[in-house]
Design an enzyme around this catalytic site. Structure first.
Site: not given
Ligand code: AMP
Length: 395
Positions: A7, A90, A178, A237, A382
């Site tokens: 990743n 990823r 996600h 955010r 993940e």
């Protein structure tokens, strides 16, 4: 088969080496501050973590460092790099790539062509892939995309009500993010329910947060959109707001596009409202100590998650399960309790004790007695999902 999952971020490269036959993680770690003053952390089960400064000017040097560690006489877990059967990469954004795929020149060319859709994560992920491919050209490299779980959404869920030409010309649409996490926990929940066609609402609540509705094993809607900015409020955010707010603020304060992006991406959410921190634990501590803005930030978070859950129950004409995952979802019983409170009319209800005493790192059902919609806490994984896709494409 042993599978390496990579990743790559702009200045980091996280890795995990799986032994898929044993279903075990052999080692994992992170190369940080690539191109600055490198630091690598290498972890193996039941052994002390190894952390040291390292010289990696670029992603290629970082992956070479990882392979050296994995095969090191003392710190290693394999004796030869050739034991690695495939690498899973990823990617946050796959554009219109609909599922995990073997990466060849055509795929990389396409991913390079959509880099401006995803300027923060796209280019480093491509550099990470190229570096790995150079060092291990003889094995399969598989791309797993956070967006691809959403490829089956209907047009009405992914086309924005703006001039259609903007979709045609610039591919402006809801992509969703996600996805690998939502796919993993939704599949786990379906397994726990014993129903592959279940209607499941998954809440990935972490520093970045999103909520996804899954039906018959496919995502039908999700809260993040063209970028991860949409949906529920996050650490820094804003999540969804009236789209004219940034335009008004730009005019009033004379902000540039970049400054406004920063305001919405890095200075909003829990941090923006509380003025305390982007970290939910810090905000909760401040709230417990009577900080009114911290209390408000948490109320806004809960309010917005509930609104999205309600809309997905309407979209799916019901729900069989709600799932909480990621940092906040897995660990924060008060947010879970707030989200699930006063929803008995919809058949949602959790057991206070089970919720408060949820053991870490385990799949736990926290449904209240008689609740029609079952509620679970499921740790996300993940990396395992990426390894599984890589295995399936490499057989
Ligand atoms: P993630 O992005 O999934 O790593 O999640 C980060 C968020 O999870 C931060 O807001 C943390 O405050 C929150 N978090 C992590 N551990 C806990 C915990 N034990 N209790 C409450 N929140 C937590």
């Amino acid at each position: 088969m042993k599978i390496l999952v990579v990743n790559a971020g702009s200045s980091s490269l996280k890795y995990q080496l799986f032994d898929m036959d044993k279903g075990a993680v052999l080692a994992k770690g992170n190369c940080e501050r690539i191109g600055i003053d490198g630091v690598v952390t290498h972890k193996r089960p039941q052994k002390a973590d190894y952390k040291t400064s390292a010289d990696f000017p670029d992603h290629r040097a970082a992956i070479e460092c990882v392979l050296k560690l994995l095969t090191d006489k003392d710190l290693g877990v394999i004796s030869d790099v050739k034991e690695i059967g495939a690498v899973g990469h990823r990617f946050a954004h796959g554009g219109e790539i609909r599922k995990s795929t073997l990466l060849g020149d055509r795929e990389i060319e396409y991913l390079e062509s959509i880099a401006d859709l995803n300027p923060l994560h796209g280019p480093p992920a491509i550099s990470g892939f190229k570096a790995c491919k150079e060092v291990m050209p003889y094995i399969n490299h598989v791309g797993v995309f956070d967006t691809s779980y959403y490829s089956d959404m209907k047009e009405e869920a992914f086309i924005y009500p703006i001039p259609y030409e903007l979709y045609e010309e610039y591919k402006i649409r809801r992509y969703g993010f996600h996805g690998t996490s939502h796919r993993y926990v939704a599949a786990k929940a379906a397994e726990l329910l014993g129903n592959r066609n279940a209607k499941i609402i998954t809440c990935h609540l972490g520093n970045g947060s999103s909520v996804t509705a899954t039906m018959n094993g496919k995502a039908i809607d999700t809260s993040m959109g063209f970028t991860p900015q949409d949906g529920v409020p996050m650490g820094t955010r804003s999540g969804a707001i009236d789209p004219t707010v940034p335009l008004y603020v730009m005019k009033k304060k004379g902000l540039t596009v970049e400054e406004t992006e920063k305001l919405l991406n890095n200075q909003s959410g829990l941090l923006g409202v509380s003025g305390v921190s982007s970290d939910c634990r810090d905000v909760e501590t401040a709230a417990e100590n009577g900080n009114a803005r911290a209390q408000l930030a948490l109320k806004i978070l809960i309010h917005n998650i509930r609104k999205i859950i309600g809309s997905y129950i309407a979209e799916m004409n019901g729900a069989d399960a709600i799932v909480f995952t990621a940092g906040i979802g897995e660990n924060d019983s008060s947010i879970r309790a707030g989200v699930c409170a006063d929803m008995t009319w919809l058949g949602v209800g959790i057991d206070e004790e089970l919720n408060a005493n949820c053991p870490r790192g385990e799949c736990v059902e926290i449904s209240g007695k008689g609740a029609k919609v079952r509620t679970f806490v499921i740790p996300t994984n993940e990396e395992y999902m990426i390894a599984l896709d890589t295995l399936n494409l490499s057989k």
